[in-house]
Scaffold this motif. Sequence first.
Motif: not given
Length: 111
Positions: A1-28
């Motif tokens: 696996m290339t370093e670029d792909r590793k970096f892209a997956i790590r970015g995917l992780l960061e955005n994924g966990f941000r999305l989960i946090a947003i979903c869990c803070e539902s104000y509706e």
Amino acid sequence: MTEDRKFAIRGLLENGFRLIAICCESYEFKLYNPASWRRHYRLIKASALIARWLQKAAFYSAIDFDGFDEKTFWQEYRLFSRRLPNNSAFVLFEQFYKQHLLWLTGETDAD
């Protein structure tokens, strides 16, 4: 696996966990509204599915992706996205990954 792909997956992780946090803070969510309960329940189920999908990638990220099977990772992505057909979050993950790879290398293959 290339370093670029590793970096892209790590970015995917960061955005994924941000999305989960947003979903869990539902104000509706309204305790007195049963329709709100159902919406919140579906949101929690979607968040849990996203977390399970990203959990393995997070583990392999910690050990620099040693033994990580990217093909299986994307097969699980397709399986989970079919389980949540109305959830655009999975589409966002694939788009983010492809855009990140394109930005880094010009490569867009997610498989």
